[in-house]
Design an enzyme around this catalytic site. Structure first.
Site, PDB file in Angstrom:
ATOM      1  N   HIS A 175       0.846  -1.196   0.000  1.00 31.38           N
ATOM      2  CA  HIS A 175       0.000   0.000   0.000  1.00 31.38           C
ATOM      3  C   HIS A 175       0.888   1.255   0.000  1.00 31.38           C
ATOM      4  O   HIS A 175       0.709   2.150  -0.827  1.00 31.38           O
ATOM      5  CB  HIS A 175      -0.907  -0.038   1.238  1.00 31.38           C
ATOM      6  CG  HIS A 175      -1.665   1.221   1.527  1.00 31.38           C
ATOM      7  ND1 HIS A 175      -3.007   1.367   1.265  1.00 31.38           N
ATOM      8  CD2 HIS A 175      -1.266   2.406   2.060  1.00 31.38           C
ATOM      9  CE1 HIS A 175      -3.398   2.579   1.614  1.00 31.38           C
ATOM     10  NE2 HIS A 175      -2.356   3.231   2.111  1.00 31.38           N
ATOM     11  N   GLU A 176       1.840   1.312   0.906  1.00 25.80           N
ATOM     12  CA  GLU A 176       2.693   2.519   1.000  1.00 25.80           C
ATOM     13  C   GLU A 176       3.518   2.685  -0.277  1.00 25.80           C
ATOM     14  O   GLU A 176       3.681   3.795  -0.769  1.00 25.80           O
ATOM     15  CB  GLU A 176       3.595   2.455   2.240  1.00 25.80           C
ATOM     16  CG  GLU A 176       2.854   2.356   3.582  1.00 25.80           C
ATOM     17  CD  GLU A 176       1.840   3.473   3.826  1.00 25.80           C
ATOM     18  OE1 GLU A 176       1.902   4.514   3.143  1.00 25.80           O
ATOM     19  OE2 GLU A 176       0.952   3.273   4.683  1.00 25.80           O
ATOM     20  N   HIS A 224       1.513   4.197  -3.011  1.00 22.75           N
ATOM     21  CA  HIS A 224       1.272   5.639  -2.875  1.00 22.75           C
ATOM     22  C   HIS A 224       2.223   6.461  -3.762  1.00 22.75           C
ATOM     23  O   HIS A 224       1.891   7.566  -4.181  1.00 22.75           O
ATOM     24  CB  HIS A 224       1.422   6.086  -1.419  1.00 22.75           C
ATOM     25  CG  HIS A 224       0.148   6.014  -0.641  1.00 22.75           C
ATOM     26  ND1 HIS A 224      -1.061   6.420  -1.149  1.00 22.75           N
ATOM     27  CD2 HIS A 224      -0.106   5.590   0.628  1.00 22.75           C
ATOM     28  CE1 HIS A 224      -2.006   6.237  -0.231  1.00 22.75           C
ATOM     29  NE2 HIS A 224      -1.450   5.729   0.849  1.00 22.75           N
ATOM     30  N   GLU A 235      -5.958   6.460  -1.513  1.00 29.19           N
ATOM     31  CA  GLU A 235      -5.902   5.332  -0.578  1.00 29.19           C
ATOM     32  C   GLU A 235      -6.472   4.067  -1.217  1.00 29.19           C
ATOM     33  O   GLU A 235      -5.956   2.966  -1.005  1.00 29.19           O
ATOM     34  CB  GLU A 235      -6.675   5.670   0.702  1.00 29.19           C
ATOM     35  CG  GLU A 235      -6.085   6.819   1.492  1.00 29.19           C
ATOM     36  CD  GLU A 235      -4.656   6.569   1.945  1.00 29.19           C
ATOM     37  OE1 GLU A 235      -4.305   5.385   2.154  1.00 29.19           O
ATOM     38  OE2 GLU A 235      -3.879   7.532   2.066  1.00 29.19           O
ATOM     39  N   ASP A 276      -4.634   0.625  -1.724  1.00 28.79           N
ATOM     40  CA  ASP A 276      -5.143  -0.629  -1.155  1.00 28.79           C
ATOM     41  C   ASP A 276      -5.200  -1.728  -2.214  1.00 28.79           C
ATOM     42  O   ASP A 276      -4.809  -2.877  -1.973  1.00 28.79           O
ATOM     43  CB  ASP A 276      -6.558  -0.421  -0.580  1.00 28.79           C
ATOM     44  CG  ASP A 276      -6.521   0.254   0.789  1.00 28.79           C
ATOM     45  OD1 ASP A 276      -5.464   0.241   1.440  1.00 28.79           O
ATOM     46  OD2 ASP A 276      -7.567   0.798   1.202  1.00 28.79           O
TER      47      ASP A 276
HETATM   48 ZN   LIG Z   1      -2.300   5.244   2.635  1.00 27.15          ZN
END
Ligand SMILES: [Zn+2]
Length: 660
Positions: free
Chosen positions: A497-498, A501, A558, A562
């Protein structure tokens, strides 16, 4: 509460069928299937607006930190760091002294506000308040220059609102109107507690609301704030002065100790124009009421019980639905972490962060990075030049695990045994100067934006880095002793997830060095936007409460992360499993256990008020949608649980999206 008695050492990460709700089929609502048992067994404690896996871990951390703080406060010959946090904590726990002094320690601040004679004194005084982290008017700090991330510049942005978001001032539904009435009543109550007569308190509260509404009117909404380029507006102080002719920036900058900042990134210029207009449109007496409110609201939690309770009644109860205040030690602990988190963090990691955790976490990150690299190499929708630039950006990604290599220096921070509010204000001023002193200096890339005990993680686009504090590297997210499906499904998906980003709607606008620089071809940009438009629509279509929908625009970053995170973690797990046993455990294949572990990340119970506030202000979707949203797009999940076409957890081919 039982969970508070469980220490981390006795908790392990594994799939536990007790957490399931087998009355629901995985193909219908996987979130509820995987978490329904847990949700039933874990009602929300009265002092919380929601209770989820992040709270479970945070609660364990609090118990550990509590031990550290009690010990530090009682130490006979404490070292500097121990004494610092021990004194701060002890002064915050000294309820008797806090009640006895009431507002006395900050009367001089209130007297200064009352003593303002002319609006021309506002810039210098606002500078003083900003050093104390009182958020009146606008924000001001430092940031890595978005166009040259090696150097820090000054930055200022829209602010000065007491409600959670600018839209709270304008929504026309009954609930929103009621919240505004309760907000004004709360401001009046704070004025009364500070000694004002009810009638005056009431009219001043109305004046505050009027001024805030004018500032809110000129504020960008959450979706507009997501565009980093549109919110980057660097200008000289001379030009800024022309933009706001009634606000003497020289006075303000002298007051904050930055007389010559160079160019300033004024995030939202039109806000400053509107702010300037209020300097002539709003009478001085109303500005004074506004400053008094901002000051009282900002220090309420450092003061005696009437202020703490009134602050909680509005922000905790009305907005969050929380039933009761947290115990004092938890509240003060939060302030120690917020004000001197790297001091507390040093004591924390020495005791509670095993080196083995760092090694294993780094291995997971390495495998996730390899999975993303492979994906970038084969992605069908990107053209060759954009692909090459994307790989270059991924290769430049920096990774931080556990805690900083070098700690912040607190030797100039003066903390004693009380009054507590003065300790808090000195700590705030110390931290303000720390941020402001960076202006015009090279960026320190070793610095951390979260404290070590924090149960969270982040991607910083300016530094192109992912950061995982010790606090989040714990069960059920992570367990150095757990098997691959469990770790990849939980912390692996968070790592992915990070990383993603860096390639979401915002992150993709920065290059590998952390500069705002468009490295995309028009064709690849169009392909990306076509895909994100579908993600936005999917989440816009989700209903949370009554007819409250998710904001697909605001949550897209986000949601993209995800979706990418779980897909990458799955690919990384498959690689890690190659050549190892694929025997089912507890009746579940490794793939099924991976997804069950993933769903654990998002288990939560929420109060309707807290949920509403989250949907209206937060860029993260609520837990249910963070589990079901990505999985309903994921063929790997459909396969693992034999999800048939037409089932709720399986989107049609026309609707399904894959981005990263
Ligand atoms: Zn996030």
């Amino acid at each position: 509460m039982a969970i508070a008695l469980l220490l981390a050492s006795s908790v392990h990460a594994d799939i536990d069928p007790k957490n399931f709700d087998t009355s629901v089929k995985p193909q219908d609502d996987f979130y509820q299937y995987a978490n329904g048992g847990w949700r039933k067994a874990n009602p929300i404690p009265a002092a919380y607006s929601g209770w989820g896996v992040f709270n479970e871990i945070d609660e364990r951390n609090k118990v550990e930190l509590h031990t550290i703080l009690d010990r530090a406060a009682a130490a006979k010959n404490p070292g500097f760091i121990e004494k610092l946090v021990g004194d701060f904590y002890a002064s915050g726990m000294d309820e008797k002294a806090i009640e006895a002094v009431g507002l006395t320690p900050v009367q001089s601040e209130l007297a200064q506000i009352a003593g303002l004679k002319d609006i021309s004194q506002l810039p210098a005084f606002l500078g003083h308040l900003h050093l104390l982290r009182v958020g009146a008017g606008f924000g001001f700090s430092s940031e890595p220059d978005p166009s040259n991330s090696t150097m820090a510049i000054a930055t200022s942005w829209q602010g000065g609102l007491g409600l959670p978001d600018r839209d709270y001032y304008f929504r026309t539904d009954d609930q929103s109107k009621k919240i505004r009435e309760q907000y004004v009543a709360h401001i009046a109550k704070m004025f009364e507690l500070a000694g004002e007569a009810p009638a005056i308190a009431e009219s001043e509260a109305a004046a505050v609301m009027k001024l805030e509404t004018a500032l809110a009117q000129a504020s960008r909404n959450h979706a507009a704030l997501r565009d980093p380029l549109a919110n980057f507006n660097k200008m000289s102080v001379a030009n800024l002065q022309k933009l706001t002719p009634h606000f003497a920036w020289a006075d303000y900058l002298a007051a904050i100790g930055v007389p010559n900042p160079g160019e300033i990134d004024i995030g939202q210029p039109e806000f400053f124009t509107a702010f300037d207009a209020q300097l002539t449109a709003t009478p001085l007496a109303d500005w004074q009421a506004y400053l008094r409110w901002n000051f009282l609201g900002s220090v309420a939690n450092d003061l005696s019980t009437p202020f703490v309770n009134e602050n909680f009644a509005f922000y905790g109860k009305t907005l969050g639905g929380t039933l009761e205040l947290q115990e004092r030690w938890k509240r003060i602990l939060g302030m120690v972490n917020g004000n001197m988190g790297e001091a507390l963090g040093q004591l924390y990691v020495a005791e509670y962060f095993p080196p083995a955790s760092k090694t294993r976490a780094l291995e997971l990150v390495g495998n996730l990075r390899a999975a993303l690299r492979e994906r970038l190499q084969t992605l069908e929708w990107m053209d060759a030049p954009t692909r090459a630039a994307a790989i270059k950006k991924l290769d430049a990604l920096n990774v931080k695990i556990g805690y900083p290599d070098k700690w912040r220096d607190y030797s100039k921070l003066v903390i004693d045994r009380g009054p507590f509010v003065l300790n808090a204000l000195r700590a705030r001023e110390f931290n303000s100067h720390y941020q402001l002193n960076k202006i015009g200096q090279p960026v320190d890339r070793a610095e951390w934006g979260m404290t070590p005990p924090t149960v969270n993680a982040y991607y910083n686009p300016n530094l192109n880095e992912i950061v995982f504090p010790a606090g989040i590297l714990q069960p059920p997210f992570f367990d150095a002793k757990a098997d691959d499906p469990v770790n990849y499904g939980a912390i692996g998906a968070i790592i992915g997830h990070e990383m993603t980003h860096g390639f979401d709607d915002q992150g993709r606008q920065y290059d590998g060095a952390g500069n705002l620089h468009d490295w995309w071809s028009p064709a690849s940009t169009a392909m990306f936007k076509e895909r994100t438009a579908r993600i936005i629509k999917q989440f816009n279509d989700y209903t949370v409460l009554d007819n409250l929908h998710l904001n697909g625009e605001v949550t897209q970053g986000e949601n993209i992360a995800d979706l990418g995170g779980v897909k990458l973690a799955y690919a990384a797990m498959e690689k890690a499993l190659a050549g190892h046993s694929r025997e089912p455990r507890g009746g579940f294949t490794p793939e099924q256990r991976f997804f069950l572990s993933f769903a654990t990340n998002w288990r939560i119970n929420e109060r309707p008020e807290g949920l509403r506030q989250q949907v209206l202000t937060n860029e993260h979707s609520p837990g249910r949608f963070r589990a079901n949203g990505p999985l309903s797009n994921l063929p790997e999940f459909w396969q693992a649980f034999n999800v048939p076409e037409g089932a709720p957890m399986r989107r049609s081919l026309a609707d399904q999206v894959t981005i990263w």
